[in-house]
Design a protein around this motif. Structure first.
Motif, PDB file in Angstrom:
ATOM      1  N   LEU A 177       0.826  -1.213   0.000  1.00 19.96           N
ATOM      2  CA  LEU A 177       0.000   0.000   0.000  1.00 19.96           C
ATOM      3  C   LEU A 177       0.859   1.262   0.000  1.00 19.96           C
ATOM      4  N   LEU A 178       1.964   1.227   0.743  1.00 16.86           N
ATOM      5  CA  LEU A 178       2.852   2.398   0.784  1.00 16.86           C
ATOM      6  C   LEU A 178       3.338   2.722  -0.622  1.00 16.86           C
ATOM      7  N   ARG A 179       3.523   1.688  -1.420  1.00 17.25           N
ATOM      8  CA  ARG A 179       3.925   1.922  -2.808  1.00 17.25           C
ATOM      9  C   ARG A 179       2.740   2.453  -3.614  1.00 17.25           C
ATOM     10  N   GLY A 233       1.863   6.016  -3.225  1.00 19.92           N
ATOM     11  CA  GLY A 233       2.892   6.957  -3.644  1.00 19.92           C
ATOM     12  C   GLY A 233       3.613   7.656  -2.513  1.00 19.92           C
ATOM     13  N   CYS A 234       3.568   7.057  -1.321  1.00 17.96           N
ATOM     14  CA  CYS A 234       4.249   7.674  -0.166  1.00 17.96           C
ATOM     15  C   CYS A 234       5.744   7.845  -0.452  1.00 17.96           C
ATOM     16  N   GLY A 235       6.283   6.950  -1.262  1.00 19.30           N
ATOM     17  CA  GLY A 235       7.711   6.954  -1.554  1.00 19.30           C
ATOM     18  C   GLY A 235       8.152   8.096  -2.454  1.00 19.30           C
ATOM     19  N   ALA A 236       7.204   8.829  -3.032  1.00 20.53           N
ATOM     20  CA  ALA A 236       7.590  10.010  -3.801  1.00 20.53           C
ATOM     21  C   ALA A 236       8.216  11.043  -2.878  1.00 20.53           C
ATOM     22  N   CYS A 237       7.849  10.997  -1.614  1.00 27.98           N
ATOM     23  CA  CYS A 237       8.350  11.986  -0.649  1.00 27.98           C
ATOM     24  C   CYS A 237       9.193  11.379   0.471  1.00 27.98           C
ATOM     25  N   HIS A 238       9.085  10.077   0.677  1.00 29.06           N
ATOM     26  CA  HIS A 238       9.785   9.450   1.810  1.00 29.06           C
ATOM     27  C   HIS A 238      10.682   8.305   1.345  1.00 29.06           C
ATOM     28  N   ARG A 239      11.813   8.169   1.991  1.00 27.30           N
ATOM     29  CA  ARG A 239      12.612   6.951   1.857  1.00 27.30           C
ATOM     30  C   ARG A 239      12.033   5.909   2.802  1.00 27.30           C
ATOM     31  N   GLY A 294       9.888  14.617   2.357  1.00 22.75           N
ATOM     32  CA  GLY A 294       9.642  14.443   3.793  1.00 22.75           C
ATOM     33  C   GLY A 294      10.765  13.642   4.419  1.00 22.75           C
ATOM     34  N   PRO A 295      10.679  13.396   5.729  1.00 26.22           N
ATOM     35  CA  PRO A 295      11.754  12.662   6.418  1.00 26.22           C
ATOM     36  C   PRO A 295      11.758  11.185   6.023  1.00 26.22           C
ATOM     37  N   PRO A 296      12.948  10.551   6.087  1.00 24.48           N
ATOM     38  CA  PRO A 296      13.000   9.097   5.875  1.00 24.48           C
ATOM     39  C   PRO A 296      12.250   8.399   7.004  1.00 24.48           C
ATOM     40  N   GLU A 347      11.285   4.287  16.390  1.00 23.96           N
ATOM     41  CA  GLU A 347      12.083   4.746  17.530  1.00 23.96           C
ATOM     42  C   GLU A 347      11.775   6.190  17.914  1.00 23.96           C
ATOM     43  N   GLN A 348      11.050   6.877  17.049  1.00 19.89           N
ATOM     44  CA  GLN A 348      10.823   8.303  17.300  1.00 19.89           C
ATOM     45  C   GLN A 348       9.811   8.516  18.413  1.00 19.89           C
ATOM     46  N   VAL A 349      10.004   9.572  19.186  1.00 17.56           N
ATOM     47  CA  VAL A 349       9.080   9.867  20.289  1.00 17.56           C
ATOM     48  C   VAL A 349       7.859  10.627  19.774  1.00 17.56           C
ATOM     49  N   TYR A 350       8.067  11.497  18.802  1.00 17.57           N
ATOM     50  CA  TYR A 350       6.955  12.271  18.238  1.00 17.57           C
ATOM     51  C   TYR A 350       6.829  12.021  16.741  1.00 17.57           C
ATOM     52  N   LEU A 351       5.616  12.102  16.244  1.00 19.93           N
ATOM     53  CA  LEU A 351       5.352  12.064  14.806  1.00 19.93           C
ATOM     54  C   LEU A 351       5.186  13.491  14.315  1.00 19.93           C
ATOM     55  N   ALA A 352       5.888  13.797  13.229  1.00 21.06           N
ATOM     56  CA  ALA A 352       5.832  15.130  12.637  1.00 21.06           C
ATOM     57  C   ALA A 352       6.132  16.206  13.688  1.00 21.06           C
ATOM     58  N   GLY A 353       6.856  15.833  14.714  1.00 20.01           N
ATOM     59  CA  GLY A 353       7.300  16.792  15.717  1.00 20.01           C
ATOM     60  C   GLY A 353       6.252  17.211  16.730  1.00 20.01           C
ATOM     61  N   HIS A 398      -3.948   8.402  12.440  1.00 19.82           N
ATOM     62  CA  HIS A 398      -4.561   9.730  12.302  1.00 19.82           C
ATOM     63  C   HIS A 398      -3.716  10.612  11.377  1.00 19.82           C
ATOM     64  N   TRP A 399      -2.420  10.635  11.609  1.00 15.90           N
ATOM     65  CA  TRP A 399      -1.531  11.463  10.788  1.00 15.90           C
ATOM     66  C   TRP A 399      -1.584  11.031   9.325  1.00 15.90           C
ATOM     67  N   ILE A 400      -1.485   9.719   9.067  1.00 18.89           N
ATOM     68  CA  ILE A 400      -1.477   9.240   7.680  1.00 18.89           C
ATOM     69  C   ILE A 400      -2.785   9.622   6.977  1.00 18.89           C
ATOM     70  N   LEU A 448      -0.354  23.498   8.030  1.00 23.43           N
ATOM     71  CA  LEU A 448       0.683  23.990   7.131  1.00 23.43           C
ATOM     72  C   LEU A 448       1.540  22.883   6.537  1.00 23.43           C
ATOM     73  N   THR A 449       1.329  21.637   6.948  1.00 23.10           N
ATOM     74  CA  THR A 449       2.236  20.583   6.497  1.00 23.10           C
ATOM     75  C   THR A 449       2.152  20.377   4.990  1.00 23.10           C
ATOM     76  N   ALA A 450       3.291  20.011   4.399  1.00 25.55           N
ATOM     77  CA  ALA A 450       3.346  19.731   2.962  1.00 25.55           C
ATOM     78  C   ALA A 450       2.826  18.333   2.655  1.00 25.55           C
ATOM     79  N   MET A 451       2.631  17.503   3.674  1.00 27.90           N
ATOM     80  CA  MET A 451       2.149  16.142   3.399  1.00 27.90           C
ATOM     81  C   MET A 451       0.677  16.190   3.003  1.00 27.90           C
ATOM     82  N   PRO A 452       0.352  15.625   1.820  1.00 24.79           N
ATOM     83  CA  PRO A 452      -1.032  15.722   1.329  1.00 24.79           C
ATOM     84  C   PRO A 452      -1.953  14.695   1.985  1.00 24.79           C
ATOM     85  N   ASP A 453      -3.228  14.998   1.990  1.00 25.56           N
ATOM     86  CA  ASP A 453      -4.264  14.034   2.368  1.00 25.56           C
ATOM     87  C   ASP A 453      -4.497  13.138   1.155  1.00 25.56           C
TER      88      ASP A 453
HETATM   89  C1  HEC Z   1       4.060  15.300  -1.127  1.00 31.97           C
HETATM   90  C2  HEC Z   1       4.981  14.655  -0.186  1.00 31.97           C
HETATM   91  C3  HEC Z   1       4.452  13.606   0.782  1.00 31.97           C
HETATM   92  C4  HEC Z   1       3.732  12.471   0.507  1.00 31.97           C
HETATM   93  C5  HEC Z   1       3.213  11.996  -0.840  1.00 31.97           C
HETATM   94  C6  HEC Z   1       3.608  11.754   1.766  1.00 31.97           C
HETATM   95  N1  HEC Z   1       4.222  12.441   2.763  1.00 31.97           N
HETATM   96 FE1  HEC Z   1       4.431  11.821   4.694  1.00 31.97          FE
HETATM   97  N2  HEC Z   1       5.355  13.579   5.141  1.00 31.97           N
HETATM   98  C7  HEC Z   1       5.666  14.572   4.242  1.00 31.97           C
HETATM   99  C8  HEC Z   1       6.298  15.666   4.947  1.00 31.97           C
HETATM  100  C9  HEC Z   1       6.792  16.973   4.314  1.00 31.97           C
HETATM  101  C10 HEC Z   1       6.360  15.271   6.297  1.00 31.97           C
HETATM  102  C11 HEC Z   1       6.930  16.083   7.473  1.00 31.97           C
HETATM  103  C12 HEC Z   1       5.759  16.719   8.163  1.00 31.97           C
HETATM  104  C13 HEC Z   1       6.097  17.484   9.382  1.00 31.97           C
HETATM  105  O1  HEC Z   1       7.064  17.136  10.088  1.00 31.97           O
HETATM  106  O2  HEC Z   1       5.348  18.423   9.675  1.00 31.97           O
HETATM  107  C14 HEC Z   1       5.767  13.954   6.381  1.00 31.97           C
HETATM  108  C15 HEC Z   1       5.679  13.219   7.546  1.00 31.97           C
HETATM  109  C16 HEC Z   1       5.271  11.896   7.615  1.00 31.97           C
HETATM  110  C17 HEC Z   1       5.349  11.068   8.781  1.00 31.97           C
HETATM  111  C18 HEC Z   1       5.948  11.492  10.119  1.00 31.97           C
HETATM  112  C19 HEC Z   1       7.458  11.408   9.957  1.00 31.97           C
HETATM  113  C20 HEC Z   1       8.240  11.860  11.154  1.00 31.97           C
HETATM  114  O3  HEC Z   1       9.499  11.798  11.070  1.00 31.97           O
HETATM  115  O4  HEC Z   1       7.680  12.280  12.163  1.00 31.97           O
HETATM  116  C21 HEC Z   1       4.847   9.845   8.454  1.00 31.97           C
HETATM  117  C22 HEC Z   1       4.735   8.624   9.339  1.00 31.97           C
HETATM  118  C23 HEC Z   1       4.449   9.921   7.081  1.00 31.97           C
HETATM  119  N3  HEC Z   1       4.723  11.178   6.601  1.00 31.97           N
HETATM  120  C24 HEC Z   1       3.866   8.890   6.382  1.00 31.97           C
HETATM  121  C25 HEC Z   1       3.419   8.993   5.067  1.00 31.97           C
HETATM  122  C26 HEC Z   1       2.646   7.973   4.396  1.00 31.97           C
HETATM  123  C27 HEC Z   1       2.267   6.628   5.000  1.00 31.97           C
HETATM  124  C28 HEC Z   1       2.362   8.440   3.151  1.00 31.97           C
HETATM  125  C29 HEC Z   1       1.539   7.789   2.081  1.00 31.97           C
HETATM  126  C30 HEC Z   1       0.169   7.488   2.421  1.00 31.97           C
HETATM  127  C31 HEC Z   1       2.976   9.769   3.046  1.00 31.97           C
HETATM  128  N4  HEC Z   1       3.585  10.064   4.228  1.00 31.97           N
HETATM  129  C32 HEC Z   1       2.936  10.554   1.900  1.00 31.97           C
HETATM  130  C33 HEC Z   1       5.447  14.557   2.883  1.00 31.97           C
HETATM  131  C34 HEC Z   1       4.737  13.578   2.212  1.00 31.97           C
END
Ligand code: HEC
Length: 117
Positions: A34-36, A39-45, A57-59, A65-71, A82-84, A93-98
């Motif tokens: 599902l992560l593939r 398309g989560c990998g377009a932004c995350h390692r 976004g962050p790897p 191991e992290q204490v907080y998600l997205a800080g 909830h975050w995902i 303001l986060t760049a991570m899309p819904d």
């Molecule tokens: C367009 C780029 C983008 C996409 C696509 C994306 N993310 Fe993110 N994601 C981010 C960014 C930027 C952050 C950092 C947000 C912050 O710290 O405020 C983040 C943060 C996160 C975090 C928290 C990481 C941390 O170090 O605290 C998780 C978990 C996460 N994303 C999972 C996912 C998952 C699962 C998907 C796919 C459903 C996804 N992301 C898709 C950009 C993206």
């Protein structure tokens, strides 16, 4: 004080054992696919997920191991889901899309992410 000691013990137990930090009901195998697909990998390692080599976004290799998600959110399975599903609800303001991830899919993704170490 007792509460703090209990919390510290819980955190240490989660970090030291060679077990996933959280055993949650989702399917880690399905989560990896599902992560593939989402398309989560377009932004995350994300190790083990094909083409997940983005640097927007962050790897996520040590997310367990992290204490907080997205800080801002304490790192628990419920908060991960909830975050995902609704990152803007946490941080407008986060760049991570819904990506319109269902609850069941988010659970599977969380199971995979928590299995990484
Ligand atoms: C367009 C780029 C983008 C996409 C696509 C994306 N993310 Fe993110 N994601 C981010 C960014 C930027 C952050 C950092 C947000 C912050 O710290 O405020 C983040 C943060 C996160 C975090 C928290 C990481 C941390 O170090 O605290 C998780 C978990 C996460 N994303 C999972 C996912 C998952 C699962 C998907 C796919 C459903 C996804 N992301 C898709 C950009 C993206």
């Amino acid at each position: 004080m007792k509460l703090i000691a209990a919390l510290a013990a819980a955190l240490l137990a989660g970090c030291s054992a060679n077990e996933p930090r959280y055993k949650i009901a989702g399917s880690a195998d399905n989560g990896r696919l599902l992560l593939r697909q989402y398309g989560c990998g377009a932004c995350h390692r994300i190790p083990g997920v094909a083409t997940a080599d983005g640097n927007v976004g962050p790897p996520l290799h040590q997310i367990s191991e992290q204490v907080y998600l997205a800080g801002v959110l304490p790192n628990t399975p419920a908060n991960m889901i909830h975050w995902i599903r609704a990152p803007q609800a946490v941080d407008p303001l986060t760049a991570m899309p819904d990506l319109a991830v269902s609850e069941a899919h988010a659970l599977d993704m969380a199971a995979y992410l928590y299995s990484l170490r």
